[in-house]
Design an enzyme around this catalytic site. Structure first.
Site, PDB file in Angstrom:
ATOM      1  N   ASP A 111      39.398  30.264  35.698  1.00 21.00           N
ATOM      2  CA  ASP A 111      39.873  31.308  36.604  1.00 21.00           C
ATOM      3  C   ASP A 111      38.896  31.485  37.759  1.00 21.00           C
ATOM      4  O   ASP A 111      37.700  31.191  37.651  1.00 21.00           O
ATOM      5  CB  ASP A 111      40.102  32.621  35.862  1.00 21.00           C
ATOM      6  N   GLU A 121      37.140  34.933  32.920  1.00 20.33           N
ATOM      7  CA  GLU A 121      35.720  35.239  33.037  1.00 20.33           C
ATOM      8  C   GLU A 121      35.457  36.114  34.251  1.00 20.33           C
ATOM      9  O   GLU A 121      34.624  37.001  34.215  1.00 20.33           O
ATOM     10  CB  GLU A 121      34.900  33.954  33.144  1.00 20.33           C
TER      11      GLU A 121
END
Length: 376
Positions: A73, A135
């Protein structure tokens, strides 16, 4: 099967995986790892209507067991890019794209390095990968939930290497062997609203909040340690929401963050904040969240091998550091020794995030050298 690290990174960059959207990034990783012989398990944890995408992949059996960890991400791209943030354009030896260094570049490098190990007939042990799609966001249902699953299924490695960008300005400068903990808190002090000309008829919460913040900011938490800089408390917000100058407000709030070293535990710091608040405002509220505890990985054989690999490829002996923000290493450290080494992070989260192709190839080579030194 070998893997062109640049082309693979371009494929990953084309996936618009802005947290919490996966954008197909884990499918790219999964299919590549399966072609390399990995057994891939998708582990999408969290709410059924919006699960967090994760995967765990394993190749080989027995020891030594090395796990590479990372996240696909990325943060929102923002504006003012010279090229499209998801186009993966190469210009003058530089590859541009959101996530190029934080941290799809690290993922591309360690998967390309693993492909080289597989091509020579390895590994002589076990290689695994823990990849999350959360994250940059709340990090509630990513790495922190995959780890208990790994423990329950016998997948905890001997050592974990996280591919976050760790170098300030050039490859080979820095390995992270620890991180400070992080605690955020909001203090709410309630009073009685009234006219400023008649303060005896009101109760001004600002005055008590000022005293609380004075005590908190003037307290020395510690002087630092051999491995860590001193812990730091920073006031991040003070908010009354008062649009006028002649009204004493009813509520005053302040927010703070503490980045603390391994001389402290988060719960102890929360208790200290609560004691300070109670001295000045017994009815005040403290809403605290500990996003990670401080940790330090002792520089043992694995860290020595990593340092040697970095120096062999770059010609620079890296320093062992614990500074900077938090990462998913804060969760991993509770299960096994962990260190972090990746690309140059100067452009991460900025417009025109980019990686030099020479740096990307060096990182692949460092990971490959480390795996060989690790016994794989």
């Amino acid at each position: 099967m070998t893997l062109d690290v640049t082309a693979f990174l371009q494929t990953l960059l084309a996936c618009p995986s802005v947290t919490p959207v996966d954008g197909g990034a884990l499918d790219v990783v999964s299919s590549t790892l399966e072609r390399l012989g990995f057994v891939v398990t998708r582990l999408d944890f969290g709410p059924a209507d919006a699960p967090t995408p994760n995967l765990f992949a394993r190749l080989g059996d027995g020891g030594p067991h090395l796990c590479f960890a990372g996240h696909t991400d990325v943060v929102p791209p923002g504006a003012s890019w010279r090229y499209g943030p998801f186009d993966g354009i190469v210009a003058d030896g530089i590859l541009y794209g959101r996530g190029a260094v934080d941290m799809k570049g690290g993922i591309a490098a360690f998967i390309a390095a693993v492909a080289d190990v597989v091509a020579r007939g390895g590994p002589n042990g076990t290689i695994s990968l823990l990849i999350t799609g959360d994250e940059e966001g709340p990090a509630r249902h990513g790495t922190r939930e995959v780890l208990p699953w790994m423990a329950a299924n016998g997948h905890i490695p001997d050592f974990c290497l996280l591919g976050e960008p760790t170098n300030p300005s050039a490859m080979g400068e820095m390995i992270k062997i620890g991180r400070r903990g992080s605690l955020s808190a909001t203090i709410t002090v309630r009073g009685v609203q009234g006219h400023v000309a008649y303060p005896h008829r009101a109760d001004n919460p600002n005055h008590r909040l000022i005293d609380i913040l004075h005590d908190l900011t003037h307290h020395v938490l510690d002087e630092g340690t051999e491995a860590f800089e001193p812990s730091s408390l920073q006031i991040t917000s003070m908010d009354v929401g008062n649009p006028t100058t002649n009204v004493i407000p009813a509520i005053a709030r302040a927010s703070l963050n503490i980045r603390f070293n391994d001389r402290h535990r988060g719960d102890d710091l929360v208790a200290w904040i609560e004691r300070v608040v109670a001295r000045h405002a017994p009815d005040a509220e403290v809403d605290a969240r500990i996003s990670g505890e401080a940790f330090l990985t002792a520089p043992g054989e694995a860290v020595r091998c990593l340092s040697a690999a970095v120096e062999k490829v770059t010609g620079h002996a890296p320093v062992l550091d614990t500074g900077g923000g938090t990462s998913d290493a804060r969760f991993i450290a509770a299960y096994c020794p962990v260190a972090e080494f990746g690309l140059v992070g100067a452009s991460m989260h900025k417009a025109d995030e980019h990686v030099a192709l020479a740096d990307l190839r060096q990182l692949r080579d460092i990971y490959r050298e480390f795996m060989e030194a690790f016994g794989l």
